[in-house]
Write a protein that holds these residues in place. Structure first.
Motif, PDB file in Angstrom:
ATOM      1  N   ALA A 285       0.876  -1.124   0.121  1.00  0.00           N
ATOM      2  CA  ALA A 285      -0.101  -0.073   0.104  1.00  0.00           C
ATOM      3  C   ALA A 285       0.865   1.302   0.180  1.00  0.00           C
ATOM      4  N   GLY A 286       2.117   1.101  -0.114  1.00  0.00           N
ATOM      5  CA  GLY A 286       3.083   2.099  -0.002  1.00  0.00           C
ATOM      6  C   GLY A 286       2.889   3.076   1.204  1.00  0.00           C
ATOM      7  N   LEU A 287       2.450   2.275   2.576  1.00  0.00           N
ATOM      8  CA  LEU A 287       2.485   3.039   3.802  1.00  0.00           C
ATOM      9  C   LEU A 287       3.731   2.910   4.762  1.00  0.00           C
ATOM     10  N   PHE A 288       3.950   3.567   5.654  1.00  0.00           N
ATOM     11  CA  PHE A 288       4.804   3.515   6.681  1.00  0.00           C
ATOM     12  C   PHE A 288       4.086   3.752   7.918  1.00  0.00           C
ATOM     13  N   THR A 289       4.399   2.959   8.968  1.00  0.00           N
ATOM     14  CA  THR A 289       3.765   3.034  10.278  1.00  0.00           C
ATOM     15  C   THR A 289       4.387   3.689  11.342  1.00  0.00           C
ATOM     16  N   PRO A 313       8.868   6.435  10.858  1.00  0.00           N
ATOM     17  CA  PRO A 313       7.896   5.562  10.644  1.00  0.00           C
ATOM     18  C   PRO A 313       8.636   4.531   9.720  1.00  0.00           C
ATOM     19  N   CYS A 314       8.156   3.203   9.773  1.00  0.00           N
ATOM     20  CA  CYS A 314       8.922   2.079   9.071  1.00  0.00           C
ATOM     21  C   CYS A 314       7.869   1.244   8.246  1.00  0.00           C
ATOM     22  N   CYS A 315       8.186   0.525   7.437  1.00  0.00           N
ATOM     23  CA  CYS A 315       7.440  -0.643   6.920  1.00  0.00           C
ATOM     24  C   CYS A 315       8.182  -1.724   6.533  1.00  0.00           C
ATOM     25  N   ASP A 316       9.216  -2.003   7.375  1.00  0.00           N
ATOM     26  CA  ASP A 316      10.329  -3.182   7.144  1.00  0.00           C
ATOM     27  C   ASP A 316       9.898  -4.156   8.296  1.00  0.00           C
ATOM     28  N   ASP A 317      10.154  -5.671   7.707  1.00  0.00           N
ATOM     29  CA  ASP A 317       9.752  -6.605   8.526  1.00  0.00           C
ATOM     30  C   ASP A 317      10.653  -6.829   9.910  1.00  0.00           C
ATOM     31  N   PHE A 318      11.625  -6.379   9.546  1.00  0.00           N
ATOM     32  CA  PHE A 318      12.709  -6.387  10.866  1.00  0.00           C
ATOM     33  C   PHE A 318      12.324  -5.524  11.992  1.00  0.00           C
ATOM     34  N   THR A 319      11.986  -4.361  11.877  1.00  0.00           N
ATOM     35  CA  THR A 319      11.666  -3.531  12.679  1.00  0.00           C
ATOM     36  C   THR A 319      10.209  -3.973  13.256  1.00  0.00           C
ATOM     37  N   LEU A 320       9.371  -4.367  12.539  1.00  0.00           N
ATOM     38  CA  LEU A 320       7.842  -4.660  12.816  1.00  0.00           C
ATOM     39  C   LEU A 320       8.140  -5.985  13.876  1.00  0.00           C
ATOM     40  N   ARG A 321       8.995  -6.968  13.558  1.00  0.00           N
ATOM     41  CA  ARG A 321       9.126  -8.066  14.144  1.00  0.00           C
ATOM     42  C   ARG A 321       9.707  -7.976  15.621  1.00  0.00           C
ATOM     43  N   GLU A 322      10.930  -7.003  15.549  1.00  0.00           N
ATOM     44  CA  GLU A 322      11.833  -6.821  16.721  1.00  0.00           C
ATOM     45  C   GLU A 322      10.718  -6.198  17.767  1.00  0.00           C
ATOM     46  N   CYS A 348       1.566   6.585   7.562  1.00  0.00           N
ATOM     47  CA  CYS A 348       1.578   7.782   6.507  1.00  0.00           C
ATOM     48  C   CYS A 348       2.089   7.114   5.176  1.00  0.00           C
ATOM     49  N   LYS A 349       1.875   8.034   4.049  1.00  0.00           N
ATOM     50  CA  LYS A 349       2.154   7.424   2.649  1.00  0.00           C
ATOM     51  C   LYS A 349       3.644   7.786   2.412  1.00  0.00           C
ATOM     52  N   THR A 350       4.190   6.905   1.685  1.00  0.00           N
ATOM     53  CA  THR A 350       5.599   6.854   1.327  1.00  0.00           C
ATOM     54  C   THR A 350       6.218   8.360   1.060  1.00  0.00           C
ATOM     55  N   ALA A 351       5.496   9.107   0.343  1.00  0.00           N
ATOM     56  CA  ALA A 351       5.867  10.385   0.110  1.00  0.00           C
ATOM     57  C   ALA A 351       6.117  11.365   1.072  1.00  0.00           C
ATOM     58  N   ASP A 352       5.561  10.984   2.376  1.00  0.00           N
ATOM     59  CA  ASP A 352       6.100  11.629   3.380  1.00  0.00           C
ATOM     60  C   ASP A 352       7.308  11.553   3.987  1.00  0.00           C
ATOM     61  N   VAL A 353       7.887  10.240   3.536  1.00  0.00           N
ATOM     62  CA  VAL A 353       8.911  10.070   4.452  1.00  0.00           C
ATOM     63  C   VAL A 353      10.230  10.339   3.818  1.00  0.00           C
TER      64      VAL A 353
END
Ligand SMILES: [Mg+2]
Length: 396
Positions: A285-289, A313-322, A348-353
């Protein structure tokens, strides 16, 4: 330093929540030591106990067997999750009448931003009194409230005059450091047992000691990030805002085990699986949390959520898992698990990051590397059809 606009934040915490509900529902238990949790002859721990039981030295997370030894005539009751959730919904609904800016921290605790509500209901203490009266009238149990210009101070204050307390933090930058100075360092946010031991070893026992510590030395002892946070909080500076669940985008996923699960490795692996699935959905979805949340429903249907902010904000599995794993391990598996959930919020949308990236230090490189790797895994899953296998039921 507290910001130009003086905010009014309330932290509300129910007093001995589960035990108070039982004492309300069964008046014969009023004034008696009541322990909610595992039976006294079983393995397992105390979940909550009444103030009468606390006089015997009983506290949450203590083995029930120890509690029974300390107070043999205590009344032991199992956790009645359904009933407690019902009262939890009632109190959250009461809070919502005063402001839509309610951030529940657990079933019996919430932050409220009452800044706007002052025009309708009076100043912070007046709002706190109204809420306390409504909670007592409608549920029959008491709560303690901290009123302060920010979240950190409100949370500290609610605990200072329990039960049935109302504590007002001075709304003056000059007086706040003195208000905090006598408190033990365990009251600092983010000061876990390890950090506490490090600070104690350097003769830092109170927040006042922390205020007087040389920042350079502090950074050397606990790391730069923690030192900066401690310095800010020690002087009562906290600019975080209330995070509400409603109206904000979120992506989450949860599973119910076919049998209540008490193997922590199995629960952890299920949680990591959910984190991967949610991560893949974010990236698609091109989103970051900016928030990671876990949800645990115990055998008795009582449910907790625990969340942490992710900055940047991130969207990668590593940070989410940790983060998911840390939240779960911090909570501990004190009873078998029915359901486990993983969620993200404040998306937030990718564009914000990319704007953030300009100001990021090497850390961010790691995080974009993590993102690239996660996206590579997504492509492999898409190509080999693994995604369809890994997908489960979702709950938005
Ligand atoms: Mg409580």
């Amino acid at each position: 330093m507290l910001g130009n606009v003086q905010r009014t934040i309330l932290h509300i915490d129910m007093d001995a929540f589960f035990a108070a509900i039982e004492q309300h529902d069964r008046p014969e238990l009023k004034g008696k030591p009541v322990v909610i949790g595992a039976a006294p002859d079983r393995r397992g721990v105390v979940s909550t106990c009444s103030y009468e039981a606390r006089k015997y030295g009983i506290h949450s997370a203590m083995p029930s067997r120890t509690a029974a030894r300390l107070c043999p005539h205590a009344v032991f009751l199992p956790v009645n999750g359904r009933r407690y959730s019902e009262v939890s919904r009632q109190i959250m609904e009461i809070f919502q009448r005063f402001t839509p800016l309610v951030e529940p921290l657990s079933c019996d605790e919430a932050f409220l931003d009452a800044t706007g509500a002052r025009y309708l209901f009076g100043d912070g203490p007046a709002i706190a009194k109204r809420i306390k009266a409504a909670v007592a009238a409608e549920t029959g149990i008491t709560c303690s409230v901290g009123v302060a210009p920010n979240l950190f101070l409100a949370k500290i204050a609610s605990d200072m005059n329990k039960p049935d307390g109302l504590t007002l933090v001075p709304f003056s930058e000059k007086l706040i450091p003195a208000f905090l100075a006598p408190l033990p360092i365990k009251r600092m946010w983010g000061a876990g047992k390890k950090t506490q031991a490090v600070l104690e070893a350097h003769n830092i026992h109170t927040i006042g000691d922390l205020q007087k510590t040389d920042p350079v030395k502090l950074a050397a002892w606990v790391g730069e990030n923690a030192a900066a946070t401690f310095r800010r909080l020690a002087f009562g500076i906290d600019s975080r805002t209330i995070e509400t669940e409603s109206g904000e985008k979120s992506i989450s996923n949860e599973i119910t085990f076919s049998e209540d699960q008490s193997d922590s490795a199995a629960v952890e692996s299920a949680l990591l699986d959910l984190a991967d699935k949610v991560g893949a959905r974010l990236r698609r979805a091109g989103l970051f949390t900016a928030t990671v949340q876990i949800k645990v429903r115990w055998k008795d249907f009582s449910t907790i959520t625990r969340q942490r902010r992710i900055d940047p904000p991130c969207c990668d599995d590593f940070t989410l898992r940790e983060t998911a794993l840390e939240l779960l391990q911090k909570e501990g598996l004190h009873s078998p698990v029915r359901l486990i959930g993983f969620g993200t919020g404040n998306l937030c949308k990718t564009a914000d990051v990319p704007q953030l990236e300009l100001f990021q230090i090497p850390e961010k490189q790691t995080s974009s590397k993590r993102e690239q790797l996660s996206r590579a895994v997504d492509r492999i899953r898409e190509k080999f059809g693994l995604q369809s296998i890994r997908r489960g039921s979702t709950l938005d």
